[in-house]
Write a protein that holds these residues in place. Structure first.
Motif, PDB file in Angstrom:
ATOM      1  N   ALA A   4      -3.713  -0.103   2.780  1.00 32.52           N
ATOM      2  CA  ALA A   4      -2.911   0.385   1.652  1.00 32.52           C
ATOM      3  C   ALA A   4      -1.634  -0.434   1.502  1.00 32.52           C
ATOM      4  O   ALA A   4      -1.245  -0.795   0.378  1.00 32.52           O
ATOM      5  CB  ALA A   4      -2.573   1.867   1.850  1.00 32.52           C
ATOM      6  N   ALA A   5      -0.991  -0.760   2.609  1.00 30.49           N
ATOM      7  CA  ALA A   5       0.246  -1.557   2.553  1.00 30.49           C
ATOM      8  C   ALA A   5      -0.013  -2.925   1.949  1.00 30.49           C
ATOM      9  O   ALA A   5       0.738  -3.376   1.075  1.00 30.49           O
ATOM     10  CB  ALA A   5       0.837  -1.708   3.952  1.00 30.49           C
ATOM     11  N   ASN A   6      -1.074  -3.586   2.370  1.00 30.77           N
ATOM     12  CA  ASN A   6      -1.369  -4.921   1.860  1.00 30.77           C
ATOM     13  C   ASN A   6      -1.838  -4.913   0.414  1.00 30.77           C
ATOM     14  O   ASN A   6      -1.577  -5.855  -0.328  1.00 30.77           O
ATOM     15  CB  ASN A   6      -2.407  -5.600   2.754  1.00 30.77           C
ATOM     16  N   LEU A   7      -2.517  -3.872   0.002  1.00 28.56           N
ATOM     17  CA  LEU A   7      -2.972  -3.787  -1.388  1.00 28.56           C
ATOM     18  C   LEU A   7      -1.821  -3.503  -2.351  1.00 28.56           C
ATOM     19  O   LEU A   7      -1.859  -3.921  -3.512  1.00 28.56           O
ATOM     20  CB  LEU A   7      -4.051  -2.709  -1.533  1.00 28.56           C
ATOM     21  N   PRO A  43       6.258  -1.983  -3.958  1.00 32.84           N
ATOM     22  CA  PRO A  43       6.847  -2.373  -2.672  1.00 32.84           C
ATOM     23  C   PRO A  43       7.362  -1.209  -1.830  1.00 32.84           C
ATOM     24  O   PRO A  43       7.308  -1.259  -0.607  1.00 32.84           O
ATOM     25  CB  PRO A  43       7.993  -3.303  -3.063  1.00 32.84           C
ATOM     26  N   THR A  44       7.847  -0.156  -2.472  1.00 34.48           N
ATOM     27  CA  THR A  44       8.360   0.995  -1.720  1.00 34.48           C
ATOM     28  C   THR A  44       7.237   1.685  -0.963  1.00 34.48           C
ATOM     29  O   THR A  44       7.361   1.964   0.235  1.00 34.48           O
ATOM     30  CB  THR A  44       9.056   1.991  -2.667  1.00 34.48           C
ATOM     31  N   ALA A  45       6.135   1.964  -1.642  1.00 38.34           N
ATOM     32  CA  ALA A  45       4.982   2.588  -0.987  1.00 38.34           C
ATOM     33  C   ALA A  45       4.394   1.648   0.052  1.00 38.34           C
ATOM     34  O   ALA A  45       4.017   2.079   1.145  1.00 38.34           O
ATOM     35  CB  ALA A  45       3.921   2.983  -2.013  1.00 38.34           C
ATOM     36  N   ALA A  46       4.322   0.359  -0.278  1.00 37.39           N
ATOM     37  CA  ALA A  46       3.787  -0.618   0.667  1.00 37.39           C
ATOM     38  C   ALA A  46       4.619  -0.647   1.940  1.00 37.39           C
ATOM     39  O   ALA A  46       4.068  -0.722   3.047  1.00 37.39           O
ATOM     40  CB  ALA A  46       3.741  -2.009   0.026  1.00 37.39           C
ATOM     41  N   SER A  47       5.922  -0.561   1.800  1.00 38.46           N
ATOM     42  CA  SER A  47       6.807  -0.558   2.959  1.00 38.46           C
ATOM     43  C   SER A  47       6.572   0.674   3.823  1.00 38.46           C
ATOM     44  O   SER A  47       6.517   0.585   5.055  1.00 38.46           O
ATOM     45  CB  SER A  47       8.261  -0.606   2.503  1.00 38.46           C
ATOM     46  N   PHE A  48       6.415   1.830   3.192  1.00 39.31           N
ATOM     47  CA  PHE A  48       6.137   3.054   3.938  1.00 39.31           C
ATOM     48  C   PHE A  48       4.815   2.940   4.691  1.00 39.31           C
ATOM     49  O   PHE A  48       4.731   3.255   5.883  1.00 39.31           O
ATOM     50  CB  PHE A  48       6.097   4.271   3.007  1.00 39.31           C
ATOM     51  N   PHE A  49       3.769   2.495   4.000  1.00 45.47           N
ATOM     52  CA  PHE A  49       2.451   2.377   4.630  1.00 45.47           C
ATOM     53  C   PHE A  49       2.460   1.339   5.753  1.00 45.47           C
ATOM     54  O   PHE A  49       1.824   1.528   6.790  1.00 45.47           O
ATOM     55  CB  PHE A  49       1.369   2.041   3.603  1.00 45.47           C
ATOM     56  N   GLU A  50       3.190   0.245   5.571  1.00 41.14           N
ATOM     57  CA  GLU A  50       3.285  -0.778   6.617  1.00 41.14           C
ATOM     58  C   GLU A  50       4.000  -0.228   7.842  1.00 41.14           C
ATOM     59  O   GLU A  50       3.587  -0.464   8.978  1.00 41.14           O
ATOM     60  CB  GLU A  50       4.011  -2.018   6.095  1.00 41.14           C
ATOM     61  N   GLN A  51       5.070   0.508   7.620  1.00 35.21           N
ATOM     62  CA  GLN A  51       5.814   1.097   8.737  1.00 35.21           C
ATOM     63  C   GLN A  51       4.922   2.083   9.500  1.00 35.21           C
ATOM     64  O   GLN A  51       4.904   2.086  10.735  1.00 35.21           O
ATOM     65  CB  GLN A  51       7.066   1.800   8.222  1.00 35.21           C
ATOM     66  N   ARG A  52       4.187   2.894   8.777  1.00 36.21           N
ATOM     67  CA  ARG A  52       3.290   3.866   9.422  1.00 36.21           C
ATOM     68  C   ARG A  52       2.177   3.149  10.169  1.00 36.21           C
ATOM     69  O   ARG A  52       1.802   3.535  11.278  1.00 36.21           O
ATOM     70  CB  ARG A  52       2.720   4.815   8.360  1.00 36.21           C
ATOM     71  N   TYR A  53       1.636   2.087   9.564  1.00 37.56           N
ATOM     72  CA  TYR A  53       0.584   1.285  10.218  1.00 37.56           C
ATOM     73  C   TYR A  53       1.092   0.717  11.536  1.00 37.56           C
ATOM     74  O   TYR A  53       0.437   0.841  12.570  1.00 37.56           O
ATOM     75  CB  TYR A  53       0.128   0.167   9.284  1.00 37.56           C
TER      76      TYR A  53
END
Length: 137
Positions: free
Chosen positions: A84-87, A93-103
């Motif tokens: 999800a972060a990479n997609l 970018p805000t959602a991507a950052s959240f998903f990357e942090q959780r990943y």
């Protein structure tokens, strides 16, 4: 063993991209579908490096391919956040950052809790406190 489709479906759920019928593959998610195998291959490569698995791996090419030599817990509990972060990196970018942090948080937790190999004892030199104030220097 889990398929790329399993991870893709979980990621679409996180991204709120499921159709009204709960389907992940729609005309709206076609671009995501095309980008998914490459991203999953990157995460599988990362997993193999972090777990110390030598040699190459069988790359996935489509959503129906199995993700080989990956723990199902990791595949369905961690990888969908990375996907999800990479997609979403360009789109949201805000959602991507959240998903990357959780990943990263779940990935680090997964590898930190794996048992030591061959019965070797793990020694925490930094004391277990966040900044290592009580570590033995």
């Amino acid at each position: 063993m889990k398929t790329v489709r399993d991870v893709f479906t979980a990621a679409m759920g996180l991204m709120d991209e499921l159709s009204a019928q709960g389907e992940a593959l729609t005309s709206d998610t076609r671009e995501y579908e095309y980008r998914t195998p490459g991203i999953v291959n990157m995460m599988v490569s990362e997993y193999r490096i972090l777990s110390g698995q030598p040699g190459g791996f069988v790359a996935v090419e489509g959503l129906d391919d199995y993700i080989l030599k990956i723990d199902d817990t990791y595949a369905l509990g961690v990888m969908h956040y990375g996907l999800a972060a990479n997609l979403l990196v360009d789109e949201n970018p805000t959602a991507a950052s959240f998903f990357e942090q959780r990943y990263e948080e779940l990935r680090n937790m997964y590898f930190a809790r794996r048992p030591a190999e061959d019965g070797e004892k793990v020694v925490d030199l930094y004391g277990g406190i966040e900044y290592g104030e009580f570590g033995g220097w």
